[in-house]
Design a protein around this motif. Sequence first.
Motif, PDB file in Angstrom:
ATOM      1  N   PRO A  37       0.980  -1.086  -0.168  1.00 40.45           N
ATOM      2  CA  PRO A  37      -0.158  -0.049  -0.002  1.00 40.45           C
ATOM      3  C   PRO A  37       0.945   1.473  -0.002  1.00 40.45           C
ATOM      4  O   PRO A  37       2.153   1.183   0.480  1.00 40.45           O
ATOM      5  N   ILE A  41      -7.245  -3.532  12.039  1.00 38.31           N
ATOM      6  CA  ILE A  41      -8.105  -3.100  11.343  1.00 38.31           C
ATOM      7  C   ILE A  41      -9.463  -3.034  12.102  1.00 38.31           C
ATOM      8  O   ILE A  41     -10.196  -2.132  11.713  1.00 38.31           O
ATOM      9  N   ARG A  49      -8.578   4.306   9.155  1.00 38.61           N
ATOM     10  CA  ARG A  49      -7.965   3.120   9.604  1.00 38.61           C
ATOM     11  C   ARG A  49      -8.523   1.714   8.810  1.00 38.61           C
ATOM     12  O   ARG A  49      -7.850   0.974   8.344  1.00 38.61           O
ATOM     13  N   LEU A  50      -9.810   1.677   8.588  1.00 29.75           N
ATOM     14  CA  LEU A  50     -10.436   0.742   7.984  1.00 29.75           C
ATOM     15  C   LEU A  50      -9.787   0.566   6.649  1.00 29.75           C
ATOM     16  O   LEU A  50      -9.392  -0.664   6.216  1.00 29.75           O
ATOM     17  N   TYR A  91      -7.130   2.009   5.428  1.00 32.51           N
ATOM     18  CA  TYR A  91      -5.312   1.293   5.454  1.00 32.51           C
ATOM     19  C   TYR A  91      -5.216   0.033   5.783  1.00 32.51           C
ATOM     20  O   TYR A  91      -4.382  -0.848   5.121  1.00 32.51           O
ATOM     21  N   MET A  92      -5.717  -0.431   6.693  1.00 32.65           N
ATOM     22  CA  MET A  92      -5.513  -1.904   7.299  1.00 32.65           C
ATOM     23  C   MET A  92      -6.069  -2.839   6.356  1.00 32.65           C
ATOM     24  O   MET A  92      -5.705  -4.072   6.288  1.00 32.65           O
ATOM     25  N   HIS A  93      -7.221  -2.542   5.820  1.00 31.23           N
ATOM     26  CA  HIS A  93      -7.949  -3.440   4.784  1.00 31.23           C
ATOM     27  C   HIS A  93      -6.950  -3.542   3.576  1.00 31.23           C
ATOM     28  O   HIS A  93      -6.678  -4.660   3.228  1.00 31.23           O
ATOM     29  N   ARG A  94      -6.339  -2.641   3.233  1.00 33.22           N
ATOM     30  CA  ARG A  94      -5.340  -2.620   1.918  1.00 33.22           C
ATOM     31  C   ARG A  94      -4.409  -3.358   2.211  1.00 33.22           C
ATOM     32  O   ARG A  94      -3.902  -4.215   1.509  1.00 33.22           O
ATOM     33  N   ALA A  95      -3.622  -3.305   3.757  1.00 35.53           N
ATOM     34  CA  ALA A  95      -2.570  -3.844   4.040  1.00 35.53           C
ATOM     35  C   ALA A  95      -2.873  -5.473   4.041  1.00 35.53           C
ATOM     36  O   ALA A  95      -2.270  -6.375   3.756  1.00 35.53           O
TER      37      ALA A  95
END
Lengths: 360, 360
Positions: free
Chosen positions: A6, A217, B260-261, B263-267
């Motif tokens: 990302p 998440i 944050r959803l 960002y962390m979903h993508r990660a």
Amino acid sequence: MTPDLPRTLQEPTTQVGKADYLRIATEEAWCPPEMFDIYKRILDEGSIDDPGFMTMFGFYLNSGSTRARQIRDYITDLGAQRIAHMDERGIDKQVLFLTSPGVQVMPTAEAVAFAADANDQLAAGCARYPNRLAGLIAVAPQDPAAAAKEIDRGINKLGLHGVVINSHTFGEYLDDQKFWPILEAAEACDTPIYLHPQVPHKAMIEPFLDRGLDGAIYGFGVETGLHMLRIMVSGALDRFPRLQFVVGHLGEALPFWMYRLDYMHRAGVVSKRYAGMPPTERKLSDYLRQNIYVTTSGMAWGPAIKFCQEVLGEDRVMYAMDYPYQHGAEEVVATDNLDISQAAKKKLFQTNAERVFKLT
Amino acid sequence: MTPDLPRTLQEPTTQVGKADYLRIATEEAWCPPEMFDIYKRILDEGSIDDPGFMTMFGFYLNSGSTRARQIRDYITDLGAQRIAHMDERGIDKQVLFLTSPGVQVMPTAEAVAFAADANDQLAAGCARYPNRLAGLIAVAPQDPAAAAKEIDRGINKLGLHGVVINSHTFGEYLDDQKFWPILEAAEACDTPIYLHPQVPHKAMIEPFLDRGLDGAIYGFGVETGLHMLRIMVSGALDRFPRLQFVVGHLGEALPFWMYRLDYMHRAGVVSKRYAGMPPTERKLSDYLRQNIYVTTSGMAWGPAIKFCQEVLGEDRVMYAMDYPYQHGAEEVVATDNLDISQAAKKKLFQTNAERVFKLT
């Protein structure tokens, strides 16, 4: 450019400018390599019944993904590479601590010993960069009396600046009075407890796990928000009214819930439905505004930061990056560019952290 | 004045004024007395392994507390008393539905039959007050094909205005493809699904329970937020891109987590760590902004309402009261007095609900 990353996990391409405040990042992670060795042993032995730990460190210790490799590399460094990354991202100072779950998955004696050793290492690392690094104290809640002593040693002998606890310890929470010597020691030392996330305990993780929602998440936030609520509802902050907690990720959404927390707490107390929900001296929103600081780790997003400043007060919100889990220079720039007053920005980036962690 | 009541559970003392918009409350509850009888039987039999249901209805059905008695009285009325309470509180119209957990704790055949009967009763009740009451369709996810048929009947025969599902059904969530006939039917009927809270499932409730955090104070929000996230992460909204969900309590805090959803979903997707987290066509924030409406039930609090209007758009936020669980006139006045434009206020109280639920 690594195509499987990302954007925000890449090396900085954004230039971070000078500012008329120090940028102090307050939730930064470090891990001595030997802790990974212990985690590997725990994974290999299967000695703890903790599906969240198993999946998280099964991934971070073994994955060949760029994210996992980069985190393993960055997090173990306590020297020149860390400082160079701070320079590249415009970070003047890190408040850092042993990464989650720290010693809270180890057998008690090992946890107590390892925490002390890690604190020695961290204090030595900070002493090499006294203007750049400031550490918090790792403790083993498995032995509350030892943890209380370690807090005293960390503050008064090692020159550390607060305590970190990574949410539950084998499914137990700090509202249990057996842990209150830890709260008492932190209050007596006038030092804050950073209540940092860890993976939800096995008693609640199942519906998060198969959809990948157990970690940063969502599961981290629920686990840690629940823990902070348990502490508030228990009355612990009436017993230790001067104690301060720091909660990352903008308070794990508790500020957003503040109105409903007050309403339903009052209804619950009045109904006498739960023995574990006794009357408290103050409203839950009072604890949020008087005993809790929040940091922006993982939440470099203007609307949510400004919301927290509005409902908690500008003195209660501190900047954090979450290095190396999240370290995008563009997130620093976005926070620099918040449409808030310069005075509020200086509190956010610098002076709140200096006051809370006694950095000056 | 009943001294054991929180202020907001008392009868109105605040005067609600006239407004130049209709006040439409969109998450209002109703329960035919015979559903309480079924719940009593389930409690007595101990036929389901659901500690959340046991504690909640053990309390609401049996408690002599003013709150429980009042809720039992108010919620079963579908006539003059309800309309009088609406008048006293300045509510022009209720969008109401079978209270949680509805039929989702009943054996399958009973659940299917009871949902149909309840929908008939609700449609008849609404027909007596066509300008004041509009109902949503109760369904039994236990039988997805029957639920899909009931949605069609509810919309095309009974004149109801949407579907309500009370989060998990015996620990199962709508992201499981066996439930997708329900999503398909709602999309085909161009009618929204109100994803309403219920008590967390036994696989996650334990750490909430002893501190009284399982219900409206926190557990409801976690359960329902997790459910909505599971649906988004599963790709269901790529398969049913026109489907709209309505989520109460200002989206169960998901708008606060939006950055944050993403960002962390993508990660998580990039790392390929979870089979259950496949790539999706859109970001999680896109689903939040394009497939989800939120209501203000239980959150009559300016800062959080305005935050949601800012990050989701004014067209995505609707007023709700949560009658009879929460029904303070002063909350209506507080929402009337929000410092937002008159145009935004009319959307919040009236026109968004008219459009989403096809009320005109």
